[in-house]
Design an enzyme around this catalytic site. Structure first.
Site, short mmCIF file in Angstrom:
data_model
loop_
_atom_site.label_atom_id
_atom_site.label_comp_id
_atom_site.label_asym_id
_atom_site.label_seq_id
_atom_site.Cartn_x
_atom_site.Cartn_y
_atom_site.Cartn_z
N LYS A 197 0.81 -1.22 0.00
CA LYS A 197 0.00 0.00 0.00
C LYS A 197 0.84 1.27 0.00
O LYS A 197 0.46 2.29 -0.59
CB LYS A 197 -0.95 -0.01 1.20
N GLU A 209 -2.36 6.94 7.92
CA GLU A 209 -3.06 7.73 6.91
C GLU A 209 -4.19 8.51 7.56
O GLU A 209 -4.75 8.07 8.57
CB GLU A 209 -3.61 6.76 5.85
N ARG A 240 -7.09 -7.74 -9.91
CA ARG A 240 -7.84 -8.97 -10.18
C ARG A 240 -9.26 -8.59 -10.56
O ARG A 240 -9.62 -7.42 -10.55
CB ARG A 240 -7.87 -9.86 -8.93
#
Length: 445
Positions: free
Chosen positions: A116, A200, A293
């Protein structure tokens, strides 16, 4: 076109991929665990191979057993579905080095987006908006505290290698951060083998909006609209709809352009999803992560855009052009997906068991992608998803009416089932207004 396809997954997504393979005349090969031998996807495949016991590590994540099954059956390609090995870059590389076609993005793109922090930094460099946060892992608790002080509370504490809503915690102050940091780090090490932690900015009232992208064989990246995914429990989705009722045409153009830039930044090929947090108050959105995906919720995009995303995946993997004109993509109508899970409708705790009644709804604008039929056993070894109920209509109001009727007609007995939750949601004024956020489920409870 590919002639034989091994589906390295189970349940509804394996069945769904096999359905497209059958339509295209592709020989479909299923792999299954001992526990899943009686499920529909096994019998609907042209050939099936047992790859191990119920434990996913010994079956659906067993790379050697899956590759051996591909070799013994003469499979030309492998489709990983979602979950399990679908975002495992090493598996993708191994498949291709074995001379097989990998139906998914390249291993380098999977690796780039799997972390990430790395993904955030790549997106920022590509001009994709990212939320305020750390550009490197918080090496220890002191570093996390310093980062949070600079970002401003509340903050989200996230496993850098996590996904699917797992490995996250919210801290409103330094005391909470000290607790959450240790919890998330320990969870990340245990679940992902990587204890790296990202700090974050946390947005208390936001919406979760994502964009479906498709990297074509000729190198172009196109966006097939957005999906609203804000109905969640424990940061995991329950309902998705497209188009988002919160996104204006001008905002949609910004979302789609950012998603295309995200895909281009990593040379993306095949299907993927760019997930964002959207603040309706400021009309700002921020990159959350990229799922490398096919998504669980891909059917709502299929119904709104009139495409078969599995077919498009296979065409990209085979080096073929898409079935649609990339320059003439336009949405039509509205679609909603409800995830029918084997879990109680109040606390959302899993409740496996033998299915004694299974009657699917039917009718205009109703689609059911299911993994089970009457008499099957829902075991505790895998995800609780039983089926996806997808409806579409000329507009959101018609889609909701069809969803109500379909939920009422869907009969499931034996395992626990969350159908009553959806009956409640489809009468909820906040949901009906379209003006809801990721806290809607907690406000209903």
């Amino acid at each position: 076109m590919i002639e034989s396809l091994l589906v390295a997954n189970r349940g509804e997504i394996a069945r769904r991929i096999i359905r497209t393979a059958n339509r295209l005349g592709i020989r479909a090969i299923a792999v299954h665990s001992e526990a899943d031998a009686g499920l529909p996807f096994v019998t609907e495949a042209d050939e099936a191979v047992c790859v191990g016991p119920a434990n996913p590590a010994q079956s659906y994540r067993n790379v050697e057993a899956i590759l051996a099954a591909a070799k013994s059956t003469g499979a030309q390609a492998i489709h990983p579905g979602y979950g399990f090995l679908s975002e495992n870059a090493d598996f993708a590389r191994t498949v291709e080095s074995s001379g097989l076609i990998w139906v998914g993005p390249g291993a380098d793109a999977i690796s780039a987006m799997g972390d990430k922090i790395n993904a955030r930094n790549l997106m920022a460099a590509a001009g994709v908006p990212v939320a305020p946060g750390t550009t490197d892992p918080a090496a220890d608790l002191d570093a996390a505290v310093a980062a949070a002080a600079e970002i401003g509370y509340p903050v989200m504490v996230k496993a850098a290698a996590g996904g699917g809503g797992m490995g996250m915690g919210v801290a409103a102050d330094e005391a909470a951060l000290r607790t959450e940091y240790d919890k998330v780090r320990a969870f990340a090490e245990r679940m992902f083998g990587d204890g790296s932690v990202l700090i974050e900015r946390y947005f208390p009232r936001v919406r979760h909006v994502e964009v479906q992208i498709l990297g074509l064989a000729d190198g172009r990246v196109v966006a097939l609209g957005e999906r609203e995914c804000s109905v969640q429990r424990r940061n995991q989705k329950l309902v998705e709809e497209s188009p988002s009722p919160a996104v204006s045409p001008e905002l949609r153009a910004r979302f789609l352009a950012a998603a295309v830039r995200a895909g281009e930044a990593v040379g993306y090929r095949n299907a993927g999803t760019v997930e964002c947090l959207f603040d309706p108050a400021t009309q700002e959105f921020f990159f959350l992560e990229m799922n490398t995906r096919l998504q669980v919720e891909h059917p709502v995009t299929e119904l709104v855009y009139g495409v078969d995303l599995v077919e498009e995946q296979l065409r990209v993997a085979a080096g073929l052009a898409p079935t649609f004109d990339p320059d003439a993509l336009a949405p039509r109508g509205h679609a909603i997906e409800l995830r029918i899970n084997a879990e109680d409708p109040k606390r959302f705790l899993p409740g496996p068991g033998v299915i004694t009644t299974w009657r699917e709804p039917a009718g205009e604008g109703v689609r059911v992608d299911s993994g089970y039929v009457d008499g099957n056993t829902v075991t505790p070894f895998y995800d609780s998803l039983l089926a996806k109920l997808i409806v579409n209509g000329r507009d959101r109001a018609e889609a909701i009416e069809r969803a109500r009727a379909a939920v009422a007609a869907f009969e499931v007995a034996g395992p626990k089932c969350n159908l009553p939750f959806f009956a409640e949601l489809l009468e909820n004024e906040e949901f009906l207004s379209g003006d809801y956020d990721t806290g809607i489920v907690s406000r209903m409870r």
